[in-house]
Design a protein around this motif. Structure first.
Motif, short mmCIF file in Angstrom:
data_model
loop_
_atom_site.label_atom_id
_atom_site.label_comp_id
_atom_site.label_asym_id
_atom_site.label_seq_id
_atom_site.Cartn_x
_atom_site.Cartn_y
_atom_site.Cartn_z
N TRP A 686 -29.18 -4.79 -8.35
CA TRP A 686 -28.24 -3.68 -8.38
C TRP A 686 -27.41 -3.67 -7.10
CZ3 TRP A 686 -32.72 -0.02 -10.07
CH2 TRP A 686 -32.93 -0.16 -11.44
N CYS A 687 -26.12 -3.79 -7.28
CA CYS A 687 -25.17 -3.73 -6.17
C CYS A 687 -24.18 -2.59 -6.44
CB CYS A 687 -24.41 -5.05 -6.02
SG CYS A 687 -25.47 -6.51 -5.85
N ALA A 688 -23.37 -2.27 -5.45
CA ALA A 688 -22.40 -1.18 -5.59
C ALA A 688 -21.12 -1.52 -4.84
CB ALA A 688 -22.98 0.14 -5.08
N TYR A 689 -19.98 -1.35 -5.50
CA TYR A 689 -18.69 -1.47 -4.82
C TYR A 689 -18.48 -0.28 -3.89
CZ TYR A 689 -16.62 -5.40 -7.42
OH TYR A 689 -16.32 -6.64 -7.92
N GLY A 690 -17.81 -0.52 -2.77
CA GLY A 690 -17.44 0.56 -1.88
C GLY A 690 -16.18 1.26 -2.36
N TYR A 691 -15.81 2.31 -1.65
CA TYR A 691 -14.64 3.10 -2.01
C TYR A 691 -13.36 2.27 -1.89
CZ TYR A 691 -17.06 7.62 -2.05
OH TYR A 691 -17.88 8.67 -2.36
N GLU A 692 -12.49 2.40 -2.88
CA GLU A 692 -11.12 1.91 -2.74
C GLU A 692 -10.36 2.87 -1.82
OE1 GLU A 692 -9.64 -0.07 -6.73
OE2 GLU A 692 -10.44 1.93 -7.13
N ARG A 693 -9.08 2.58 -1.60
CA ARG A 693 -8.27 3.49 -0.79
C ARG A 693 -8.15 4.83 -1.50
NH1 ARG A 693 -3.27 0.74 0.51
NH2 ARG A 693 -2.77 1.01 -1.70
N THR A 694 -8.39 5.89 -0.77
CA THR A 694 -8.18 7.24 -1.28
C THR A 694 -7.24 7.98 -0.33
OG1 THR A 694 -10.14 8.07 -0.12
CG2 THR A 694 -10.43 7.34 -2.39
N VAL A 695 -6.28 8.65 -0.89
CA VAL A 695 -5.27 9.38 -0.11
C VAL A 695 -5.22 10.81 -0.62
CG1 VAL A 695 -2.85 9.50 0.59
CG2 VAL A 695 -3.94 7.26 0.21
N THR A 696 -5.23 11.77 0.31
CA THR A 696 -5.10 13.18 -0.05
C THR A 696 -4.02 13.83 0.81
OG1 THR A 696 -6.87 13.77 1.50
CG2 THR A 696 -7.50 13.41 -0.80
N ALA A 697 -3.27 14.72 0.19
CA ALA A 697 -2.25 15.51 0.90
C ALA A 697 -2.56 16.98 0.67
CB ALA A 697 -0.86 15.17 0.37
#
Length: 703
Positions: A686-697
């Motif tokens: 079991w592996c897991a991808y990390g977060y992609e780019r996230t942008v909040t305004a």
């Protein structure tokens, strides 16, 4: 953080005769560390001076003989951290987000290479199977990370350390805030925070904080939803008495997913290609995660005299979870067919946690004492009806969802657990020396009942801690300490003897430095931490276990928090970990646990334009996070290292016009360069991808 901590009081310098006369009396000088800050005072900036998690008394960080990191609300807000993992991203000794972008529903992270446990206001957040409580960071004033064993003050607790989340509390002055933000993955989040006095005298204070969230998960066809409120009320009838009631309700109707991906096509080569970063191993027609949490707590403080104070703290928490999940369970030899399992559970629990303390601050000759005596009690009663089975396989490169999935049969288990403990601690000060001694006795009992009958586990343990610090006048404070931990284990060996608790022991040496005239804290720690009495395979009786397992963690932690000026805050951290199974009968001896990097480093800077500058009102921040390579469970392959970039920009609109005073716009980007990476292969395949780019305004208005 234990509640209502009272700063040392100054003994009366006036006698009864002097009080009745008009003769002026000169009081002795008093030095207050932290510029009047206490362990419950909101911190301005990134540098805290006081803590209570490591001692349960209001003690300067520099005098505490154990490594502690404090993450104040200013940092949480500037970095727009929206999970506990994100809050501690820039903290030495902590490995955050080992499950990457998958397990946002749980606070799964490691301290010094071992799983951490979470607390709220100094009281343990007890959990049962999938019913693990989680607190939204917007409701917190600060987070304190205590590294290493802590059972002497908290009872059964993992050796790696604990994370204490401190709730926002009523304030003596009015402060109000509302906010709204939008972002990638259809992210919408609203926040509100109102606080202040109710009456003119300030005897009655209130606070009401709330947050609502809706967004898509990184894995396609998954969603996150949340609504949470935290009302609180404080009654202060006089200067020596305070009662605070703390309410909390949080409903998470949806919680992303809780699956994984195979290493082939992510970390390892797959001749058919790379598995997409948004691949979902579950099924949207079956996935269920609905969690409700309700709690009510109290913190009563009473200063009985100039010497003695009493603190009574307690909390009731109810959690209820409906859980259905389809998850990855290994890739077939064709490199595209994903075997899958299915899990289901319906559960509910009530936990009751109490901690009662008596503190005395007095002197015996030239030695000053801070004596703490306490009794705490934890109770958990609940049930879970869980079942596991097989689900239809899935083509990872051409997935078809909506297949018929049979919910497995469930078996109900009722759990009734109790733990009681008494502890005594003395902090002795003589000149620059601070000697901390503590001991504790615990009694723990758990009964599990199924249709087959009941099993009872009873344990007791004595744990201790000793630490010595010397605080030089120039702000340098070297220290040495020893601490112990214990965690009960269920089951019996071949002879039917119940397993003894897991033990943790740690030796730590370090130095802390607070230079005069600079709002800063520099820390360095060298530690040797061992977990023993671990269960491992019985070499003589197959299918049974013996307690000869052991794992060791050695390392170095460096951390700096500097308020260079009122405009510039800096954070820097580095961690070196050498974690190894030193005794094991299953082939793990000599190997490194999964998801534990040897090297971690991070740095963050936040600069706010000063008044009068051409860009007054503008704040700019940025950070780098490096996580070294990790191994899988069998240590047969590496997960590559990764460096991520974060950024933040905000603008105070009041700099444009007085009519816009209190309004602020912000923009935050996490993983700014959109680096695609695997966070870890945390268990088996079991592996897991990390977060992609996230942008909040966002837009926030305060008044």
């Amino acid at each position: 953080m234990m509640t209502g901590l009272i700063m040392p009081t100054m003994a009366n310098a006036q006698s009864a005769n002097a009080s009745s006369s008009n003769t002026p009396v000169q009081l002795p000088a008093v030095t207050v560390s932290g510029q009047g800050e206490t362990a419950l005072t909101p911190v301005t900036g990134y540098v805290a001076n006081q803590q209570a998690t490591g001692t349960k008394t209001d003690t300067p960080l520099i005098e505490t003989p154990q490594s502690i990191s404090v993450i104040p609300s200013d940092q949480i807000r500037d970095q727009n951290a929206q999970t506990l993992n994100q809050v501690v991203r820039y903290t030495a000794g902590v490995t955050a987000e080992t499950r990457g972008a998958v397990a946002t529903r749980y606070d799964q992270l490691k301290i010094r290479g071992f799983d951490a446990v979470t607390y709220l206001n100094g009281l343990k957040l007890q959990s049962l199977y999938y019913a693990a409580p989680q607190i939204d960071p917007f409701l917190l004033e600060r987070v304190e990370v205590l590294k290493g064993p802590s059972s002497v003050l908290y009872g059964q607790s993992p050796a790696g350390g604990l994370i204490n989340q401190v709730s926002k509390r009523p304030t003596a002055t009015a402060q109000n805030e509302v906010g709204i933000e939008y972002g990638t993955n259809n992210h919408v989040r609203g926040t509100a925070d109102f606080s202040g006095p109710i009456d003119a005298e300030g005897k009655f204070l209130y606070r009401f904080s709330a947050v609502g969230l809706s967004e898509d998960g990184q894995m396609k066809m998954t969603e996150n939803e949340r609504i949470a409120i935290a009302p609180s009320f404080t009654w202060r009838p006089d200067a020596n008495t305070s009662l605070t009631l703390l309410g909390f309700y949080q409903h998470d109707p949806k919680g992303n997913s809780y699956g994984g991906i195979p290493p082939q096509g992510t970390v390892l080569y797959n001749p058919l290609g790379k598995i997409p970063v948004d691949f979902y191993d579950g099924d949207p027609n079956f996935e269920t995660f609905d969690r409700r949490q309700t709690s009510l707590g109290y913190a009563f403080d009473k200063r009985l005299s100039d010497v003695w104070s009493v603190r009574l703290n307690g909390r009731w928490l109810h959690a209820k979870v409906a859980y259905d999940s389809v998850y990855a369970n290994g890739l077939a030899r064709d490199n595209r067919t994903l075997f899958r399992g299915v899990a289901t559970s319906r559960e509910a629990m009530n936990s009751y946690t109490f901690d009662n303390q008596l503190e005395g601050r007095f002197s015996t000759g030239p030695v000053q004492h801070t004596l703490l005596a306490g009794f705490d009690y934890q109770r958990l009663d609940g049930h879970y009806a869980a079942g596991f089975g097989a689900a239809p396989s899935l083509d990872v490169f051409a997935p078809t969802y909506g297949m018929a999935i049979t919910r497995p049969a469930t078996n109900r288990t009722d759990v009734d657990g109790n733990q009681a403990g008494v502890y005594l601690q003395d902090q002795l000060r003589l000149g620059g020396f601070v000697l901390t001694l503590a001991g504790r006795r615990d009694w723990a009992e758990t009964t599990s009942t199924t249709a087959r009958g009941s099993t009872r586990q009873y344990d007791q343990a004595f744990t201790g801690r000793a630490g010595l610090t010397y605080v030089f006048e120039n702000g340098i404070a070297p220290y040495v300490s020893y601490a112990e931990a214990f965690v009960p284990q269920t089951g019996t060996d071949f002879s039917g003897k119940p397993f003894e608790p897991e033990k943790g022991t740690q030796y730590e040496v370090g130095v802390k430095y607070q230079p005069a005239g600079l709002n800063s804290l520099f820390t360095a720690a060298l530690f040797d931490l061992t977990r023993s009495n671990l269960k491992t395979a019985d070499p003589i009786h197959p299918g049974f276990s013996v307690q000869t397992g052991e794992v060791r963690s050695r390392g170095i932690e460096l951390e700096a928090r500097v308020g260079v000026t009122k405009q510039l805050d800096l954070i820097g951290a580095y961690t070196y970990l050498d974690v190894e199974y030193t005794k094991d009968n299953t082939g793990l001896q000599g190997k490194q646990p999964p998801a534990v990097p040897r090297h971690q480093a991070s740095g963050w800077a936040m600069y706010r334009m000063a008044e009068g500058m051409s860009l007054e009102g503008l704040s700019v921040g940025g950070g780098l996070r490096f996580t070294g390579s990790t191994l899988n469970t069998a240590n047969t392959f590496k997960v590559p290292s990764v460096t991520l970039v974060d950024a933040a920009v905000s603008y105070d609109l009041g700099a444009l016009s007085d009519k816009l005073k209190g309004a602020e716009v912000s923009l935050n980007a996490k993983n700014l360069l959109d680096k695609e990476y695997v966070a870890s292969c945390y268990y088996g395949d079991w592996c897991a991808y990390g977060y992609e780019r996230t942008v909040t305004a966002g837009l926030r208005y305060r008044w």
